[in-house]
Design a protein around this motif. Structure first.
Motif, PDB file in Angstrom:
ATOM      1  N   SER A 293       0.835  -1.197   0.000  1.00 10.48           N
ATOM      2  CA  SER A 293       0.000   0.000   0.000  1.00 10.48           C
ATOM      3  C   SER A 293       0.873   1.252   0.000  1.00 10.48           C
ATOM      4  CB  SER A 293      -0.890   0.026   1.239  1.00 10.48           C
ATOM      5  OG  SER A 293      -1.791  -1.049   1.262  1.00 10.48           O
ATOM      6  N   GLY A 294       0.329   2.308  -0.574  1.00 14.10           N
ATOM      7  CA  GLY A 294       1.041   3.575  -0.549  1.00 14.10           C
ATOM      8  C   GLY A 294       0.638   4.452  -1.709  1.00 14.10           C
ATOM      9  N   ARG A 295       1.171   5.647  -1.712  1.00 16.14           N
ATOM     10  CA  ARG A 295       0.978   6.592  -2.818  1.00 16.14           C
ATOM     11  C   ARG A 295       2.332   6.772  -3.493  1.00 16.14           C
ATOM     12  NH1 ARG A 295      -2.776  11.771  -2.256  1.00 16.14           N
ATOM     13  NH2 ARG A 295      -4.253  10.083  -2.664  1.00 16.14           N
ATOM     14  N   TYR A 296       2.347   6.514  -4.800  1.00 20.82           N
ATOM     15  CA  TYR A 296       3.596   6.527  -5.557  1.00 20.82           C
ATOM     16  C   TYR A 296       3.485   7.508  -6.720  1.00 20.82           C
ATOM     17  CZ  TYR A 296       4.061   2.090  -3.052  1.00 20.82           C
ATOM     18  OH  TYR A 296       4.104   1.124  -2.077  1.00 20.82           O
ATOM     19  N   TYR A 297       4.627   8.048  -7.139  1.00 21.99           N
ATOM     20  CA  TYR A 297       4.654   8.988  -8.259  1.00 21.99           C
ATOM     21  C   TYR A 297       5.634   8.495  -9.324  1.00 21.99           C
ATOM     22  CZ  TYR A 297       2.184  12.259  -5.211  1.00 21.99           C
ATOM     23  OH  TYR A 297       1.260  12.857  -4.389  1.00 21.99           O
ATOM     24  N   VAL A 298       5.149   8.473 -10.560  1.00 22.81           N
ATOM     25  CA  VAL A 298       6.020   8.230 -11.716  1.00 22.81           C
ATOM     26  C   VAL A 298       5.885   9.482 -12.585  1.00 22.81           C
ATOM     27  CG1 VAL A 298       6.555   6.692 -13.646  1.00 22.81           C
ATOM     28  CG2 VAL A 298       5.556   5.752 -11.548  1.00 22.81           C
ATOM     29  N   ASP A 299       6.587  10.523 -12.169  1.00 28.91           N
ATOM     30  CA  ASP A 299       6.385  11.866 -12.713  1.00 28.91           C
ATOM     31  C   ASP A 299       7.375  12.139 -13.846  1.00 28.91           C
ATOM     32  OD1 ASP A 299       5.969  14.517 -13.232  1.00 28.91           O
ATOM     33  OD2 ASP A 299       6.178  15.190 -11.157  1.00 28.91           O
ATOM     34  N   PRO A 300       6.925  12.183 -15.101  1.00 29.24           N
ATOM     35  CA  PRO A 300       7.853  12.450 -16.208  1.00 29.24           C
ATOM     36  C   PRO A 300       8.593  13.767 -16.076  1.00 29.24           C
ATOM     37  CG  PRO A 300       5.754  11.624 -17.049  1.00 29.24           C
ATOM     38  CD  PRO A 300       5.556  11.894 -15.582  1.00 29.24           C
ATOM     39  N   ASP A 301       7.944  14.779 -15.470  1.00 35.51           N
ATOM     40  CA  ASP A 301       8.612  16.066 -15.321  1.00 35.51           C
ATOM     41  C   ASP A 301       9.796  16.001 -14.360  1.00 35.51           C
ATOM     42  OD1 ASP A 301       6.959  17.399 -17.089  1.00 35.51           O
ATOM     43  OD2 ASP A 301       5.508  17.932 -15.538  1.00 35.51           O
TER      44      ASP A 301
END
Length: 367
Positions: free
Chosen positions: A356-364
């Protein structure tokens, strides 16, 4: 004066067709039914590439051999029998496009459709995934997710829910032709999946998800293995998580901003606070429906964690009701979201670590 004769307009009763018809010519009644269909629908377009499909099947089963055309033909004959191939496999009729397609039957079709997955997804894993059920609420990011899940064959059944029809403005991020404007989004997705893989089961909830049908969506005819929540309705966001948590069902959500992916493993953590504790546990479906516009926006900020959304989305939210009608979404972000949803669903369905968790795959942040 009408420029187009009414006889050329698509009849409304046919606009929602999405079920294919199968004809296996080894069975005389089905052979006769196909003959009747072709007689009554003379404009059907027939696509018969069964010999090409059999060639590919034979080559795939003999990867170490360099087979000549003569050797290929010998193996096809040994596999399918001498004579006409008309009765081999299955004929699939797509009523919305009036196409009749000759295909390998289900087992060989799935074998070939997934052959390029190996060994990233093994044969044993393909069989396990075929038993899985995945539900998707909302068909914006959800459409990209559904099509990616279908292409990878991450499951054997997809349940899709959306009450909306396709608008012209949706075409900045939804994959659909302009002739589909006005059709239910569920129908558009179900048709595209059927054209990709007619054996993959798709169950449509055309009215979207409501308090009265969510139990059927989550657990009717077998419980979902993963719930993908991608809807705009705040009451359904909360209700779906409360119901999924009660059923010990994992929930994932991708927001198409900064590649934000939420994973809530209620299957492993049945007491986990919904949305990572970012919203009040006392919220209910009925209470949210009574919220004012300001209260709804505060809830959106809580869910998204306002300080961590992109600057462009922050600016856009301030323009809602001024220069735009709702928050923007881009095709590139939606496509990325669909890929991430498919990846996370596959890993969960194969019992691989996916906490569980909040993840970011942020191209910027990458480029």
């Amino acid at each position: 004066m009408n420029l187009i004769d009414e006889k050329y307009l698509t009849a409304s009763k046919d606009q929602d067709q999405r079920a294919v018809l199968f004809f296996r010519l080894q069975h005389p009644p089905q052979q006769e039914a196909l003959r009747e269909l072709l007689h009554t629908h003379p404009h059907i377009r027939v696509h018969d590439t069964i010999r090409q499909q059999l060639k590919e099947l034979i080559k795939t089963r003999h990867p170490a051999e360099k087979l000549s055309e003569e050797q290929l033909q010998q193996k096809i004959t040994a596999h399918a029998g001498a004579g006409s191939l008309d009765a081999y496999g299955v004929w699939v009729y797509y009523p919305w496009s009036q196409r009749l397609v000759h295909l390998l039957d289900e087992a060989e079709f799935v074998e070939m459709r997934t052959s390029r997955n190996q060994h990233k997804i093994t044969a044993e894993e393909i069989q396990r995934l075929a038993t899985k059920k995945i539900g998707i609420i909302g068909l914006s990011v959800g459409q990209s997710a559904a099509l990616t899940l279908a292409m990878e064959r991450v499951c054997g059944e997809l349940r899709i829910a959306d009450f909306d029809t396709l608008d012209l403005s949706n075409l900045n991020r939804l994959r659909a032709g302009v002739h589909n404007i006005g059709l239910p989004k569920t129908t558009i997705v179900a048709r595209e999946i059927a054209e990709l893989d007619p054996f993959l089961k798709v169950t449509c909830f055309d009215e979207g998800i409501t308090e009265s049908n969510i139990a059927s969506f989550l657990t009717g005819n077998g419980r979902l293995d993963v719930l993908v929540e991608e809807c705009d309705s705040l009451d359904i966001k909360i209700l779906s998580r409360q119901q999924a948590r009660a059923a010990r069902m994992p929930v994932i959500m991708e927001t198409s901003d900064r590649g934000m992916m939420d994973i809530e493993r209620f299957d492993q953590e049945p007491d986990r606070p919904i949305l990572h504790g970012k919203v009040q546990e006392t919220l209910s479906y009925s209470s949210i429906r009574q919220f004012s516009g300001e209260e709804r926006m505060r809830l959106v900020y809580d869910i998204l964690d306002y300080d961590n959304i992109s600057d462009k989305l922050k600016h856009s939210i301030g323009e809602i009701g001024r220069s735009i009608t709702t928050w923007p979404q881009l095709a590139s972000a939606v496509a990325l979201g669909g890929a991430m949803v498919a990846h996370v669903c596959r890993e969960i369905c194969l019992d691989r670590p996916m906490p569980s968790g909040r993840y970011y795959v942020d191209p910027d942040q990458v480029f």
